[in-house]
Write a protein that holds these residues in place. Structure first.
Motif, PDB file in Angstrom:
ATOM      1  N   SER A   1      29.577  18.279 -16.785  1.00  0.00           N
ATOM      2  CA  SER A   1      29.343  17.283 -15.721  1.00  0.00           C
ATOM      3  C   SER A   1      27.920  17.404 -15.178  1.00  0.00           C
ATOM      4  CB  SER A   1      30.362  17.468 -14.599  1.00  0.00           C
ATOM      5  OG  SER A   1      30.183  18.707 -13.939  1.00  0.00           O
ATOM      6  N   LYS A   2      27.407  18.627 -15.049  1.00  0.00           N
ATOM      7  CA  LYS A   2      26.044  18.811 -14.550  1.00  0.00           C
ATOM      8  C   LYS A   2      25.008  18.298 -15.546  1.00  0.00           C
ATOM      9  CE  LYS A   2      27.318  20.583 -10.718  1.00  0.00           C
ATOM     10  NZ  LYS A   2      27.179  19.776  -9.467  1.00  0.00           N
ATOM     11  N   PHE A   3      25.257  18.507 -16.825  1.00  0.00           N
ATOM     12  CA  PHE A   3      24.321  18.009 -17.833  1.00  0.00           C
ATOM     13  C   PHE A   3      24.225  16.487 -17.769  1.00  0.00           C
ATOM     14  CE2 PHE A   3      25.492  21.855 -20.683  1.00  0.00           C
ATOM     15  CZ  PHE A   3      24.738  22.681 -19.876  1.00  0.00           C
ATOM     16  N   LYS A   4      25.359  15.836 -17.611  1.00  0.00           N
ATOM     17  CA  LYS A   4      25.350  14.376 -17.562  1.00  0.00           C
ATOM     18  C   LYS A   4      24.721  13.870 -16.273  1.00  0.00           C
ATOM     19  CE  LYS A   4      29.183  13.897 -20.773  1.00  0.00           C
ATOM     20  NZ  LYS A   4      30.589  13.487 -21.014  1.00  0.00           N
TER      21      LYS A   4
ATOM     22  N   ILE B   1      19.159  15.645 -24.932  1.00  0.00           N
ATOM     23  CA  ILE B   1      20.486  15.750 -25.546  1.00  0.00           C
ATOM     24  C   ILE B   1      21.037  17.164 -25.400  1.00  0.00           C
ATOM     25  CG2 ILE B   1      20.072  13.856 -27.157  1.00  0.00           C
ATOM     26  CD1 ILE B   1      20.162  17.367 -28.545  1.00  0.00           C
ATOM     27  N   ASN B   2      22.340  17.278 -25.621  1.00  0.00           N
ATOM     28  CA  ASN B   2      23.014  18.572 -25.602  1.00  0.00           C
ATOM     29  C   ASN B   2      24.098  18.554 -26.666  1.00  0.00           C
ATOM     30  OD1 ASN B   2      23.965  21.200 -24.305  1.00  0.00           O
ATOM     31  ND2 ASN B   2      25.808  19.946 -24.134  1.00  0.00           N
ATOM     32  N   GLN B   3      24.392  19.714 -27.237  1.00  0.00           N
ATOM     33  CA  GLN B   3      25.538  19.807 -28.134  1.00  0.00           C
ATOM     34  C   GLN B   3      26.362  21.055 -27.813  1.00  0.00           C
ATOM     35  OE1 GLN B   3      25.164  20.360 -32.336  1.00  0.00           O
ATOM     36  NE2 GLN B   3      23.632  21.964 -32.200  1.00  0.00           N
ATOM     37  N   TRP B   4      27.673  20.918 -27.929  1.00  0.00           N
ATOM     38  CA  TRP B   4      28.611  22.027 -27.856  1.00  0.00           C
ATOM     39  C   TRP B   4      28.932  22.408 -29.291  1.00  0.00           C
ATOM     40  CZ3 TRP B   4      29.700  24.189 -23.193  1.00  0.00           C
ATOM     41  CH2 TRP B   4      29.409  23.430 -22.051  1.00  0.00           C
ATOM     42  N   ALA B   5      28.644  23.642 -29.670  1.00  0.00           N
ATOM     43  CA  ALA B   5      28.733  23.994 -31.082  1.00  0.00           C
ATOM     44  C   ALA B   5      28.997  25.491 -31.241  1.00  0.00           C
ATOM     45  CB  ALA B   5      27.429  23.616 -31.795  1.00  0.00           C
TER      46      ALA B   5
ATOM     47  N   GLU C   1       8.054  21.561 -18.275  1.00  0.00           N
ATOM     48  CA  GLU C   1       8.209  22.719 -17.394  1.00  0.00           C
ATOM     49  C   GLU C   1       9.230  22.433 -16.292  1.00  0.00           C
ATOM     50  OE1 GLU C   1       7.203  26.626 -15.849  1.00  0.00           O
ATOM     51  OE2 GLU C   1       7.263  25.620 -17.790  1.00  0.00           O
ATOM     52  N   LYS C   2       9.186  21.243 -15.741  1.00  0.00           N
ATOM     53  CA  LYS C   2      10.145  20.865 -14.707  1.00  0.00           C
ATOM     54  C   LYS C   2      11.567  20.891 -15.268  1.00  0.00           C
ATOM     55  CE  LYS C   2      11.266  17.104 -11.497  1.00  0.00           C
ATOM     56  NZ  LYS C   2      10.882  15.727 -11.033  1.00  0.00           N
ATOM     57  N   GLU C   3      11.731  20.423 -16.492  1.00  0.00           N
ATOM     58  CA  GLU C   3      13.045  20.412 -17.138  1.00  0.00           C
ATOM     59  C   GLU C   3      13.559  21.831 -17.368  1.00  0.00           C
ATOM     60  OE1 GLU C   3      16.443  19.160 -19.589  1.00  0.00           O
ATOM     61  OE2 GLU C   3      15.272  18.257 -17.976  1.00  0.00           O
ATOM     62  N   ALA C   4      12.710  22.708 -17.887  1.00  0.00           N
ATOM     63  CA  ALA C   4      13.124  24.083 -18.167  1.00  0.00           C
ATOM     64  C   ALA C   4      13.565  24.783 -16.887  1.00  0.00           C
ATOM     65  CB  ALA C   4      11.988  24.851 -18.834  1.00  0.00           C
ATOM     66  N   LEU C   5      12.835  24.576 -15.803  1.00  0.00           N
ATOM     67  CA  LEU C   5      13.194  25.197 -14.528  1.00  0.00           C
ATOM     68  C   LEU C   5      14.452  24.566 -13.931  1.00  0.00           C
ATOM     69  CD1 LEU C   5       9.628  25.546 -12.969  1.00  0.00           C
ATOM     70  CD2 LEU C   5      11.113  27.409 -13.762  1.00  0.00           C
ATOM     71  N   GLN C   6      14.612  23.263 -14.114  1.00  0.00           N
ATOM     72  CA  GLN C   6      15.802  22.588 -13.606  1.00  0.00           C
ATOM     73  C   GLN C   6      17.059  23.147 -14.263  1.00  0.00           C
ATOM     74  OE1 GLN C   6      16.979  18.014 -13.021  1.00  0.00           O
ATOM     75  NE2 GLN C   6      16.833  18.566 -15.187  1.00  0.00           N
ATOM     76  N   MET C   7      17.011  23.380 -15.567  1.00  0.00           N
ATOM     77  CA  MET C   7      18.213  23.816 -16.274  1.00  0.00           C
ATOM     78  C   MET C   7      18.552  25.274 -15.990  1.00  0.00           C
ATOM     79  SD  MET C   7      18.858  20.895 -17.165  1.00  0.00           S
ATOM     80  CE  MET C   7      20.508  21.303 -17.718  1.00  0.00           C
ATOM     81  N   ILE C   8      17.549  26.123 -15.794  1.00  0.00           N
ATOM     82  CA  ILE C   8      17.890  27.506 -15.435  1.00  0.00           C
ATOM     83  C   ILE C   8      18.506  27.526 -14.043  1.00  0.00           C
ATOM     84  CG2 ILE C   8      15.754  28.306 -14.324  1.00  0.00           C
ATOM     85  CD1 ILE C   8      17.837  30.203 -16.972  1.00  0.00           C
TER      86      ILE C   8
END
Length: 602
Positions: free
Chosen positions: A174-177, A252-256, A290-297
């Motif tokens: 849900s957070k990824f979306k 994108i993201n994948q569950w694998a 950089e903003k994306e990498a920090l957002q996801m951590i």
């Protein structure tokens, strides 16, 4: 399908340190093929209890390993607490060997003693203070989280263990979306030439690749890699999908599942195959990446605190510990019950390393061709191991309510047939009330076990709350509510009304209390085991005590390697939260801008 097993090293889901792995890989390649195994035998932590180290023939002959007697029998993860073995050693004397030391012996088929405890009641576990690793394996077996796979170092995740993973998935998905990412899927077979395109990436991952060389009975023209991570195949596709700045950002993201051929394995924490999610994004600028990498951590950090009740420390990895192919790696580090560090999630700013290797470009608003800037980030089933080792106790698993597959277990108690009908009807009514309130609830109405056995069983499985209901409770229109995190009478609430609104309110309040209590308990444990140091001698003393050391650091890779070789500790991260004021590096005496955290890790 023939699989060619490359040399194995390093952690299952963490960032790959190119320098670290390269050194070990070169050592393996330039020495006897037997020597690395022999010299490292004393450090091998065999994954599934007190099994003995397979012979080289079994290690390097998958077909023979699968035909062995150990692969054809049902195995248990739970080892004996301590088992005495008469071993022929250099002095010819018999001595007591722990579960871990059995890894030094030659392979033999597991006996009945290898598959179940040598003493103690059914479902008992080794005390954490006696043998933390044996306790961990006992809990996994007794709580029915996982069991052996037929191949060394693999595991079968059982329904209850997988249900915890589903809770993790539900929150993160849900957070990824919410943050603009879409789920998709990439093939698990990757051409080996893809891995070779990014130099540090192939150097970092080569020691643990599984390669397919034969398919359909024929030698393949190009060997295939069984997915260890997906940066390469993702870039191959991004190159086809991205043409203009209008195509960016692509998120994108994948569950694998992924495969990394590890030598030292531990269920959930490090296995040959594990489940994870891996996000991949492409951006027009370095600042966006950089903003994306920090957002996801930060998404991972919030999950750890708010759902798993694990007080992780978020920060930046040192250069030596940075993911192979990344320019920066961000991490969340968790302290386990034995005070070792667990890297629980990572987020990487890949810069343009992969886009240059694969020619992933876009036309910007000025009509110029530019390479995209990228990120990748991942959390795996390793988190389940972290939950076990953070919250579990001698009674077994202890789950934070927000990720527990069952939040409330109802245990009906009766003696006569008339009481049975009345009590089961009341239990069913309680279940309907709580389920309607959005609470994950189950009634254990089985008749093969006593109520006392059920109490112990569901405590072992870590269910946060237990409701006991018997004939006298029904007469009083009340129940007993028991907390998993507070043992005995202090954790019991007597006379809780069965009236739906009152029961619902009480149960929800208690679940929130347990969630907060587990987090606060873990914070206190973490903070009580981090020591500030101002000299290298202080660091060595702290690490020797099994604690984490925190101190100013501006030294280089050579000094970092020295710390690792002499203490076994690594820089876990440079925390985002830094103390104010001037700092002096405890290793060099030079000015330092940051403090670093050092610890031994999984």
């Amino acid at each position: 399908m023939k699989i060619d097993l490359c040399q194995m090293a390093h952690s299952a889901c963490g960032p790959r340190s190119g320098a670290d792995i390269s050194l070990r890989y070169k050592t393996l390649l330039t020495s006897s093929p037997v020597l690395p195994l022999a010299t490292r035998a004393s450090r091998l932590s065999f994954p599934m209890g007190a099994l003995r180290l397979p012979s080289l023939a079994l290690l390097f002959s998958p077909s023979k390993a699968l035909r062995s007697s150990s692969a054809s029998r049902p195995l248990r993860l739970r080892p004996p607490v301590i088992r005495k073995v008469s071993a022929s050693l250099s002095g010819g004397a018999s001595r007591a060997l722990s579960t871990q030391s059995l890894a030094n012996e030659e392979a033999t088929p597991p006996s009945a003693a290898d598959r179940k405890p040598s003493s103690g009641p059914e479902g008992s576990v080794t005390p954490r203070s006696v043998d933390f690793n044996a306790w961990y394996l006992d809990v996994i077996a007794s709580a029915e989280l996982a069991d052996y796979g037929p191949v060394r170092g693999t595991m079968v995740i059982r329904p209850y263990g997988y249900a915890i993973w589903e809770s993790i998935q539900e929150y993160l998905n849900s957070k990824f979306k919410e943050t603009g990412h879409s789920n998709m899927y990439f093939p698990q077979f990757i051409p080996y030439s893809f891995i070779e395109k990014e130099a540090s990436h192939v150097e970092g991952f080569s020691p643990e690749l599984a390669l397919v060389t034969i398919g359909g009975g024929k030698e393949l023209e190009e060997k295939l890699v069984v997915r260890p991570t997906s940066e390469t195949i993702v870039n191959h596709m991004f190159t086809q999908w991205i043409q203009s700045y209008r195509d960016l950002p692509l998120m994108i993201n994948q569950w694998a599942n992924v495969t990394r051929w590890e030598m030292r394995t531990k269920p959930f924490v490090r296995t040959l195959e594990f489940l994870w999610q891996e996000g991949h994004t492409a951006h027009a600028t370095l600042e966006e990446a950089e903003k994306e990498a920090l957002q996801m951590i930060d998404v991972y950090r919030k999950f750890a605190y708010e759902q798993a009740a694990i007080p992780v420390i978020a920060g930046r990895k040192s250069r030596a510990e940075t993911f192979a192919g990344a320019t920066q790696t961000y991490t969340i580090e968790a302290m386990m019950g034995d005070r070792k560090a667990l890297q629980a999630g990572t987020s990487h700013n890949l810069g343009q390393n992969f886009s240059r290797a694969f020619g992933t470009q876009f036309t910007d608003e000025n009509g110029q061709r530019q390479h995209v800037w990228q990120t990748s980030w991942a959390v795996s089933t390793r988190f389940i191991g972290g939950i076990i080792m953070t919250h579990g106790d001698d009674a077994g698993l202890m789950l934070p309510p927000r990720i527990a597959p069952i939040q409330v277990i109802i245990v009906p108690i009766w003696k006569t047939a008339d009481e049975r009908t009345e009590v089961l009807n009341a239990a069913a009514s309680l279940e309907r009330t709580l389920r309607a309130a959005g609470i994950k609830v189950k009634v254990d109405d089985s008749e093969q076990r006593t109520p006392g056995w059920k109490f112990n069983f569901w405590e072992m499985k870590g269910v946060p709350l237990r409701i006991e209901v018997g004939p006298r409770d029904i007469g009083n229109r009340s129940v007993v509510v028991c907390r998993r995190d507070i043992p005995g009478k202090p954790g019991k609430d007597f006379g809780i009304s069965m009236e739906p609104s009152k029961l619902e309110s009480h149960v929800k309040s208690r679940l929130e209390d347990i969630q907060a209590s587990l987090l606060q308990r873990a914070i206190s444990f973490r903070d009580g085991n981090i020591v500030d140091v101002n000299s290298y001698e202080e660091l060595k003393a702290v690490i020797g005590q099994g604690k984490w050391a925190r101190g100013p650091w501006s030294a280089g890779d050579n000094e970092e390697l020295k710390v690792k070789e002499e203490t076994g500790a690594t820089i876990r991260c440079f925390p985002f939260e830094q103390p104010l004021g001037k700092k002096t590096c405890f290793m060099t005496g030079n000015p330092a801008d940051e403090v670093a955290i050092f610890a031994k890790s999984y």
